[in-house]
Design a protein around this motif. Structure first.
Motif, PDB file in Angstrom:
ATOM      1  N   CYS A 183       0.817  -1.222   0.000  1.00  0.00           N
ATOM      2  CA  CYS A 183       0.000   0.000   0.000  1.00  0.00           C
ATOM      3  C   CYS A 183       0.849   1.270   0.000  1.00  0.00           C
ATOM      4  CB  CYS A 183      -0.943   0.008   1.198  1.00  0.00           C
ATOM      5  SG  CYS A 183      -0.081  -0.148   2.773  1.00  0.00           S
TER       6      CYS A 183
ATOM      7  N   ASP B 185       2.109  -3.699   4.078  1.00  0.00           N
ATOM      8  CA  ASP B 185       3.419  -3.314   3.511  1.00  0.00           C
ATOM      9  C   ASP B 185       4.473  -3.639   4.574  1.00  0.00           C
ATOM     10  OD1 ASP B 185       5.617  -1.916   2.103  1.00  0.00           O
ATOM     11  OD2 ASP B 185       4.029  -0.876   1.006  1.00  0.00           O
TER      12      ASP B 185
ATOM     13  N   SER C   7       4.242  -6.471   7.187  1.00  0.00           N
ATOM     14  CA  SER C   7       5.001  -7.664   6.799  1.00  0.00           C
ATOM     15  C   SER C   7       5.338  -7.590   5.313  1.00  0.00           C
ATOM     16  CB  SER C   7       4.133  -8.914   7.043  1.00  0.00           C
ATOM     17  OG  SER C   7       4.744 -10.064   6.493  1.00  0.00           O
TER      18      SER C   7
ATOM     19  N   VAL D  52       5.043  -9.303   1.868  1.00  0.00           N
ATOM     20  CA  VAL D  52       4.018 -10.228   1.355  1.00  0.00           C
ATOM     21  C   VAL D  52       4.614 -11.584   0.990  1.00  0.00           C
ATOM     22  CG1 VAL D  52       2.507  -8.396   0.516  1.00  0.00           C
ATOM     23  CG2 VAL D  52       4.219  -9.381  -1.043  1.00  0.00           C
TER      24      VAL D  52
HETATM   25  C1  LIG Z   1       6.179   1.792  -6.262  1.00  0.00           C
HETATM   26  S1  LIG Z   1       5.781   1.657  -4.555  1.00  0.00           S
HETATM   27  C2  LIG Z   1       4.004   1.556  -4.683  1.00  0.00           C
HETATM   28  C3  LIG Z   1       3.324   1.923  -3.414  1.00  0.00           C
HETATM   29  C4  LIG Z   1       1.802   2.076  -3.536  1.00  0.00           C
HETATM   30  N1  LIG Z   1       1.187   0.901  -4.037  1.00  0.00           N
HETATM   31  C5  LIG Z   1       1.468   3.243  -4.426  1.00  0.00           C
HETATM   32  O1  LIG Z   1       0.950   3.037  -5.535  1.00  0.00           O
HETATM   33  O2  LIG Z   1       1.738   4.367  -4.018  1.00  0.00           O
HETATM   34  C6  LIG Z   1       6.271  -0.024  -4.200  1.00  0.00           C
HETATM   35  C7  LIG Z   1       5.756  -0.537  -2.867  1.00  0.00           C
HETATM   36  O3  LIG Z   1       5.957  -1.949  -2.810  1.00  0.00           O
HETATM   37  C8  LIG Z   1       6.284  -2.279  -1.491  1.00  0.00           C
HETATM   38  N2  LIG Z   1       6.890  -3.611  -1.506  1.00  0.00           N
HETATM   39  C9  LIG Z   1       7.860  -4.060  -2.325  1.00  0.00           C
HETATM   40  N3  LIG Z   1       8.142  -5.344  -2.047  1.00  0.00           N
HETATM   41  C10 LIG Z   1       7.293  -5.711  -1.040  1.00  0.00           C
HETATM   42  C11 LIG Z   1       7.090  -6.910  -0.314  1.00  0.00           C
HETATM   43  N4  LIG Z   1       7.809  -8.004  -0.572  1.00  0.00           N
HETATM   44  N5  LIG Z   1       6.145  -6.930   0.654  1.00  0.00           N
HETATM   45  C12 LIG Z   1       5.400  -5.823   0.930  1.00  0.00           C
HETATM   46  N6  LIG Z   1       5.550  -4.652   0.262  1.00  0.00           N
HETATM   47  C13 LIG Z   1       6.487  -4.599  -0.697  1.00  0.00           C
HETATM   48  C14 LIG Z   1       7.226  -1.161  -1.083  1.00  0.00           C
HETATM   49  O4  LIG Z   1       7.456  -1.094   0.302  1.00  0.00           O
HETATM   50  C15 LIG Z   1       6.490   0.038  -1.649  1.00  0.00           C
HETATM   51  O5  LIG Z   1       5.547   0.544  -0.735  1.00  0.00           O
END
Ligand SMILES: C[S@@+](CC[C@H](N)C(=O)[O-])C[C@H]1O[C@@H](n2cnc3c(N)ncnc32)[C@H](O)[C@@H]1O
Length: 272
Positions: free
Chosen positions: A90, A111, A135, A137
């Protein structure tokens, strides 16, 4: 008011780019999302947003992607009065605030722990049956805390490309196995998108690495019985939207016709 210092790097840092895109969009003459909460959050962080390389065209692109995923999520909630929504990765996105789910909808924002802490400091908590999970994912146990009793929409924006294909496949299979029915709503990069990743300032400057390319969305249908791709929209097609800035239209239109480029990214809706 003291500004929030940002110590994120890698994939979590890229959430500042998408946040900034929504903030820029909110100040546009004809905004796509009108996400004022994003603009307010941007004003509260100590971060050099020039690192994001965002301009009007990229901001509108991210806002239109978010709008497509918002619309599909809203459609799912309209069809299922008692639904669960999992909003993975998120970041600082206020999707739950934008969509204002009914009190009969159970919503989870998920997240990394450091992102969820920042979120708590910068954003208001939505009303209703709202939960957070701190956590990755890709961890094994986070899904155990989500009741498995309802149709479930899992929406994830700007996540799939940061996962390996193996982790993405495992995530999709675990979700489709756990819930009685549902949808997966997300965006992906194709091979060209992954190949060109260092041209994306947010990726280059954060030190993040992109892995998973989806060239043929139908391949995922074989990952779980009953998983079906309902929509696959090429992201370059957003130039057709009247809210997309004029200065980006010609290049997007040309790229959308080049065989090597047209599948650079997609917005996907699967059901199971
Ligand atoms: C490009 S940002 C997008 C954030 C949000 N969805 C938005 O549109 O503003 C990428 C997001 O993916 C999350 N992320 C990447 N790998 C992850 C994982 N394995 N588990 C949880 N979150 C993850 C990052 O922490 C970050 O918040």
């Amino acid at each position: 008011m003291d500004l929030e210092k940002i110590s994120l790097t890698g994939a979590p840092e890229t959430l500042l780019t998408t946040l900034y895109c929504r903030a820029v969009d909110s100040r546009a003459e004809n905004p796509v999302l009108g996400d004022d909460a994003a603009a307010r959050a941007v004003e509260r962080v100590d971060y050099d947003f020039r690192r994001t390389g965002v301009n009007r065209v990229t901001a509108a692109g991210v806002a239109l992607r978010a709008k497509q995923l918002d619309d599909w999520t809203a459609e799912f909630m309209a069809e299922h009065e008692k639904a669960t929504v999992l909003h993975l990765a998120c970041g600082l996105d206020t999707r739950a605030q934008r969509l204002a789910p009914a009190s009969t909808v159970r919503w989870y924002d998920v997240d990394y722990p450091q992102v969820m802490e920042l979120r708590q400091r910068l954003l208001t908590t939505p009303d209703g049956d709202y939960h957070t999970i701190a956590s990755s994912v890709t961890e094994d146990d986070w899904l155990d805390s989500v009741p498995a009793d309802r149709p479930t929409a899992t929406v994830f924006e700007g996540l799939s490309m940061y996962l390996t294909e193996e982790d993405g496949k495992r995530l999709i299979q675990r979700i489709a196995e756990r819930f009685p029915s549902g949808q997966l709503l997300f965006d992906c990069y194709g091979k060209m998108g992954i190949r060109m990743q260092k041209l994306v300032p947010a990726v280059r400057n954060s030190g993040a690495t992109l892995h998973w390319a989806i060239e043929d969305p139908s391949v995922l249908e074989s990952w779980h019985p009953g998983l079906r791709c309902r929509d696959a929209i090429r992201s370059l097609e957003i130039y057709r939207c009247d809210k997309f800035p004029r200065e980006g239209r010609t290049s997007y239109r040309v790229l959308s016709r080049l065989p090597g480029f047209k599948n650079v990214g997609r917005f996907l809706r699967y059901e199971f």
